[in-house]
Design an enzyme around this catalytic site. Structure first.
Site, PDB file in Angstrom:
ATOM      1  N   HIS A  69      42.133  84.551  69.701  1.00  0.00           N
ATOM      2  CA  HIS A  69      41.820  85.159  68.397  1.00  0.00           C
ATOM      3  C   HIS A  69      40.548  84.535  67.859  1.00  0.00           C
ATOM      4  O   HIS A  69      39.991  83.623  68.474  1.00  0.00           O
ATOM      5  CB  HIS A  69      42.997  85.058  67.432  1.00  0.00           C
ATOM      6  CG  HIS A  69      43.402  83.672  67.018  1.00  0.00           C
ATOM      7  ND1 HIS A  69      43.782  82.695  67.904  1.00  0.00           N
ATOM      8  CD2 HIS A  69      43.510  83.091  65.787  1.00  0.00           C
ATOM      9  CE1 HIS A  69      44.118  81.590  67.246  1.00  0.00           C
ATOM     10  NE2 HIS A  69      43.950  81.810  65.953  1.00  0.00           N
ATOM     11  N   HIS A  83      39.956  83.019  64.863  1.00  0.00           N
ATOM     12  CA  HIS A  83      40.020  81.935  63.887  1.00  0.00           C
ATOM     13  C   HIS A  83      38.987  80.890  64.277  1.00  0.00           C
ATOM     14  O   HIS A  83      38.877  80.521  65.454  1.00  0.00           O
ATOM     15  CB  HIS A  83      41.412  81.296  63.918  1.00  0.00           C
ATOM     16  CG  HIS A  83      42.180  81.421  62.644  1.00  0.00           C
ATOM     17  ND1 HIS A  83      43.547  81.320  62.608  1.00  0.00           N
ATOM     18  CD2 HIS A  83      41.789  81.628  61.351  1.00  0.00           C
ATOM     19  CE1 HIS A  83      43.962  81.465  61.355  1.00  0.00           C
ATOM     20  NE2 HIS A  83      42.918  81.656  60.582  1.00  0.00           N
ATOM     21  N   ASP A 141      38.696  77.709  64.198  1.00  0.00           N
ATOM     22  CA  ASP A 141      39.008  76.498  64.973  1.00  0.00           C
ATOM     23  C   ASP A 141      39.102  76.777  66.467  1.00  0.00           C
ATOM     24  O   ASP A 141      38.922  75.867  67.285  1.00  0.00           O
ATOM     25  CB  ASP A 141      40.278  75.792  64.474  1.00  0.00           C
ATOM     26  CG  ASP A 141      41.502  76.687  64.377  1.00  0.00           C
ATOM     27  OD1 ASP A 141      41.372  77.819  63.899  1.00  0.00           O
ATOM     28  OD2 ASP A 141      42.596  76.244  64.785  1.00  0.00           O
ATOM     29  N   HIS A 142      39.349  78.033  66.830  1.00  0.00           N
ATOM     30  CA  HIS A 142      39.487  78.394  68.249  1.00  0.00           C
ATOM     31  C   HIS A 142      38.165  78.822  68.889  1.00  0.00           C
ATOM     32  O   HIS A 142      38.097  78.989  70.098  1.00  0.00           O
ATOM     33  CB  HIS A 142      40.541  79.493  68.418  1.00  0.00           C
ATOM     34  CG  HIS A 142      41.919  79.009  68.072  1.00  0.00           C
ATOM     35  ND1 HIS A 142      42.912  78.818  69.010  1.00  0.00           N
ATOM     36  CD2 HIS A 142      42.459  78.632  66.873  1.00  0.00           C
ATOM     37  CE1 HIS A 142      44.005  78.353  68.410  1.00  0.00           C
ATOM     38  NE2 HIS A 142      43.752  78.237  67.118  1.00  0.00           N
ATOM     39  N   HIS A 200      50.112  86.830  64.349  1.00  0.00           N
ATOM     40  CA  HIS A 200      49.528  85.704  63.592  1.00  0.00           C
ATOM     41  C   HIS A 200      49.000  86.274  62.269  1.00  0.00           C
ATOM     42  O   HIS A 200      48.035  85.797  61.723  1.00  0.00           O
ATOM     43  CB  HIS A 200      48.401  85.120  64.460  1.00  0.00           C
ATOM     44  CG  HIS A 200      47.783  83.856  63.996  1.00  0.00           C
ATOM     45  ND1 HIS A 200      48.465  82.827  63.387  1.00  0.00           N
ATOM     46  CD2 HIS A 200      46.478  83.414  64.087  1.00  0.00           C
ATOM     47  CE1 HIS A 200      47.617  81.832  63.141  1.00  0.00           C
ATOM     48  NE2 HIS A 200      46.416  82.173  63.544  1.00  0.00           N
ATOM     49  N   ASP A 253      47.982  81.096  68.691  1.00  0.00           N
ATOM     50  CA  ASP A 253      48.700  80.920  67.421  1.00  0.00           C
ATOM     51  C   ASP A 253      49.521  82.178  67.157  1.00  0.00           C
ATOM     52  O   ASP A 253      48.977  83.278  67.093  1.00  0.00           O
ATOM     53  CB  ASP A 253      47.704  80.761  66.256  1.00  0.00           C
ATOM     54  CG  ASP A 253      46.918  79.461  66.301  1.00  0.00           C
ATOM     55  OD1 ASP A 253      47.238  78.594  67.117  1.00  0.00           O
ATOM     56  OD2 ASP A 253      45.979  79.334  65.482  1.00  0.00           O
ATOM     57  N   HIS A 269      47.820  71.882  69.971  1.00  0.00           N
ATOM     58  CA  HIS A 269      47.396  72.301  68.620  1.00  0.00           C
ATOM     59  C   HIS A 269      48.369  71.721  67.590  1.00  0.00           C
ATOM     60  O   HIS A 269      48.962  72.427  66.807  1.00  0.00           O
ATOM     61  CB  HIS A 269      47.408  73.842  68.611  1.00  0.00           C
ATOM     62  CG  HIS A 269      46.871  74.542  67.412  1.00  0.00           C
ATOM     63  ND1 HIS A 269      47.562  74.627  66.226  1.00  0.00           N
ATOM     64  CD2 HIS A 269      45.742  75.255  67.207  1.00  0.00           C
ATOM     65  CE1 HIS A 269      46.879  75.373  65.361  1.00  0.00           C
ATOM     66  NE2 HIS A 269      45.763  75.754  65.933  1.00  0.00           N
TER      67      HIS A 269
HETATM   68 ZN   LIG Z   1      44.828  80.821  64.226  1.00  0.00          ZN
HETATM   69 ZN   LIG Z   2      44.700  77.559  65.291  1.00  0.00          ZN
END
Ligand SMILES: [Zn+2]
Ligand SMILES: [Zn+2]
Length: 286
Positions: free
Chosen positions: A60, A62, A64-65, A162, A185, A249
């Site tokens: 995805h 997001h 942080d990824h 998510h 996630d 994570h």
């Molecule tokens: Zn996420």
């Molecule tokens: Zn995450």
């Protein structure tokens, strides 16, 4: 097949944990799943450079990824001497993010093309967007209804949940009769159960809901509703009948010495092998 947890961290920074990222080695190929902060430093420690990556898979978008997407694209570009397109496979929306990243890199790209006689083209990426019912159209690689098949490695995807982050996807990577599923996630959902059915290993992101619930900041407690707890990830592993559950994570960051506490929470729901630990943890699957 071999799984290496490159980054086991999360947006809640731990100086010893890189951002979310997992390396899956299969059939002499290297698949990077997500690219959180510091990913290429950890990949180098695992003996893999950007030039060696077969493909980048994104669960995805997001931040942080995908924090180090620009690093992966740029380092791949400047460390390959024969232009080698990097396949990037992600959910719808990936193309726009990659294009925006390349746009942000425009000055750097022009500097390097101007400076190096042997660099004449910008970074080459091939973005493939997947969601339910789609297959990887790699334009040149074999295509089938159930996924892609290239050099004996098959990758299939399924949607995860998510929300409000959507679309999000999980990956199943198969080679030589072994299979690894990377959930990303998600809260528990039937599409993930189905994708993970009978897999040798399930790599699942987790949060400790019992600990996050006690945190004073509402903004942190907001994450409770769209992640799986350790127990929920373990219950998913049990329903799907996987052999090994690999947790990553960690929110809050896993404190060294407390691994057994996390493992016990998983063991309450899942009888199989549970793996967790620090960045660069390797788990063999066959
Ligand atoms: Zn996420
Ligand atoms: Zn995450």
């Amino acid at each position: 097949m071999e799984i290496t947890l490159l980054g086991t961290g999360s947006p809640m920074i731990d100086p010893n944990r890189a951002g979310p990222s997992t390396l899956v080695a299969a059939g002499g190929q290297a698949f990077l799943v997500d690219c959180g902060r510091g990913v290429l430093m950890r990949a180098a420690a695992a003996g893999v450079g950007a030039a060696n990556l077969t493909a980048l898979l994104l669960t995805h978008l997001h931040s942080d990824h995908i924090t180090d997407l620009s690093d992966v694209i740029t380092t791949r570009w400047v460390t390959t001497f024969v232009p080698t397109p990097l396949p990037i496979i992600g959910p719808p929306g990936t193309k726009a993010v990659v294009e925006a990243t390349l746009a942000a890199l425009a000055p750097d790209i022009s500097y390097r093309i101007a400076h190096h006689a042997d660099i004449t083209e910008p970074p080459s990426v091939q973005v493939h967007e997947f969601s339910e019912g789609q297959v990887w159209d790699s334009g040149g690689q074999e295509r089938s209804d159930s996924g892609i098949n290239t050099d004996g490695v098959r990758i299939t995807v399924a949607p995860t949940d998510h929300r409000p982050v959507e679309p999000t996807i999980a990956f199943r990577i198969e080679h030589g009769g072994a299979s690894v599923v990377l959930a990303g996630d998600t809260v528990p959902c039937s599409s993930l159960d189905e994708l993970a059915r009978g897999a040798n290993a399930l790599v699942h992101t987790v949060i400790r809901k019992d600990l996050v619930e006690q945190m004073p900041a509402q903004r942190i407690r907001d994450i409770l509703d769209y992640h799986s707890s350790v127990e929920q990830a373990a219950a998913t592993a049990a329903r799907a009948g996987v052999g090994t559950l690999v947790l990553t994570h960690y929110v809050p960051p896993l404190v060294p010495g407390q691994e057994d506490q996390w493992r016990a929470l998983a063991a309450g729901e899942f009888d199989g092998r549970v793996e967790l630990g620090n960045d660069l943890l390797r788990v063999s699957v066959d």
